[in-house]
Design an enzyme around this catalytic site. Structure first.
Site, mmCIF file in Angstrom:
data_model
loop_
_atom_site.group_PDB
_atom_site.id
_atom_site.type_symbol
_atom_site.label_atom_id
_atom_site.label_comp_id
_atom_site.label_asym_id
_atom_site.label_seq_id
_atom_site.Cartn_x
_atom_site.Cartn_y
_atom_site.Cartn_z
ATOM 1 C CB CYS A 12 -1.724 1.487 5.192
ATOM 2 S SG CYS A 12 -2.907 2.644 4.568
ATOM 3 C CB CYS A 86 -0.775 -3.057 4.336
ATOM 4 S SG CYS A 86 -0.693 -1.527 5.229
ATOM 5 C CB CYS A 90 8.668 0.602 7.880
ATOM 6 S SG CYS A 90 7.711 2.081 8.003
#
Length: 138
Positions: A12, A86, A90
């Site tokens: 996160c 959130c 990635c």
């Protein structure tokens, strides 16, 4: 020799609340049978003290943990990458399983608001362990 255990990375933004609680639950419930990592794209200076308090209430001490910066290496060596609702960017690697858990952010919340988040994370971690064929400890 590579670690034979499945590995899970919780991500996160600040790596100070949800991802740290999830990592704490996974360490606790797996009894060490899963390699656990957590990181954030913009890590905070310290853990959310209310998240720490909520975990202490259930006997899990995450006070020694520190927010870590998310790296491509951490993603690449993880079998499962769980983002915490959130919108984290990635890196995507073939063969890695990705999940997004939409969870309220405990930042700035009181203990009464953080307890249900903690309990929701526990349920999701227990489900993940089942999917990984790792028995959950009590």
């Amino acid at each position: 020799m590579p670690d034979p255990r499945p590995s899970v990375l919780f991500v996160c933004v600040h790596n100070a609340g949800r991802s740290q609680m999830a990592a704490g639950w996974l360490r606790h419930l797996s009894g060490g049978a899963v390699e656990v990592r957590s990181a954030g794209s913009m890590p905070a200076d310290q853990l959310n003290p209310v998240a720490v308090q909520a975990m202490l209430e259930v006997g899990i001490d995450i006070r020694a943990e520190r927010p870590q910066v998310l790296t491509a290496d951490a993603v690449q060596v993880s079998d499962v990458v769980v983002t915490m609702g959130c919108g984290d960017a990635c890196p995507i690697f073939p063969g890695t399983r990705y999940e997004d858990w939409a969870l309220d952010d405990p930042a700035g919340q009181g203990i009464e608001a953080v307890r249900p988040i903690r309990d929701e994370i526990r349920a999701r971690v227990a489900s993940l362990l089942s999917e990984l064929d790792v028995p959950a400890e009590a």
